[in-house]
Write an enzyme that holds these catalytic residues in place. Structure first.
Site: not given
Ligand code: NI
Length: 190
Positions: A107, A149-150, A153
């Site tokens: 990341c 993953h995004e 976030h």
């Molecule tokens: Ni990330």
């Protein structure tokens, strides 16, 4: 314009992004800056939280990661990935389609920290583009990992939250040091 990427310890990384309702020139400029920032950092994805903005916006581009293939299906047909990159996902939602698979992740907000993370192998994504147009696609491989993953976030969830205990133990000291450093910098007003 290249925006500064915030690191672990910055409060924006733990906040759920606000929905985007106005698709105007200001949004388009911000998306352009996010793309510039992602490419400059050699990342495959970047979320608004990582540049300190708590919004439902993420950008992705997996077309240069030839060693980690992706698949993408639009309207039931498999498409050429590079024709759809970069991807701008605004107010996105994700649904898992099949079983979990483990694979390496890093990341941009956690420099030099990597671990295997388990996630669904493929997902369906519904989102809006920078003009507000709704679209849907399914994806697998690296793109599926990156999208998940995004989207984490955008909810204030970080990949360390999904690490196995042994990896978290391995990185504990490095994470603690990063968090302290970020908080020191914030206090110093940098
Ligand atoms: Ni990330």
């Amino acid at each position: 314009m290249i925006l500064p990427i915030v690191k672990y310890g910055h409060p924006a990384l733990r906040q759920k992004g606000a929905s985007i309702e106005k698709f105007d020139g200001k949004l388009e400029t911000f998306v352009d800056h996010m793309l510039d920032t992602m490419y400059e950092a050699d990342g495959v994805g970047l979320a608004a939280q990582q540049v300190g903005k708590v919004l439902q916006i993420t950008v992705l581009d997996v077309s240069h990661a030839e060693d980690r293939p992706s698949t993408m299906t639009v309207d039931g047909k498999e498409v050429e990935i590079k024709n759809y990159m970069p991807l701008v996902l605004i107010n996105p939602e994700v649904e898992p389609l099949n079983e979990m698979i483990k694979g390496p992740e890093g990341c941009l907000s956690f420099p030099e920290i990597y671990a295997d993370i388990e996630r669904p192998e493929s997902v369906e994504v519904k989102a809006q583009d920078h003009k507000g147009t709704h679209f849907t696609f399914t994806c697998g491989g690296l793109l599926a990992k990156a999208v998940q993953h995004e989207l984490d976030h955008l909810k204030g969830i970080l990949f360390i939250d999904r690490m196995e205990r042994k990896d978290k133990d391995k990185w504990r000291a490095a994470l603690e040091a990063m968090r302290s450093e970020t908080q020191r910098e914030l206090k110093a007003g940098k």
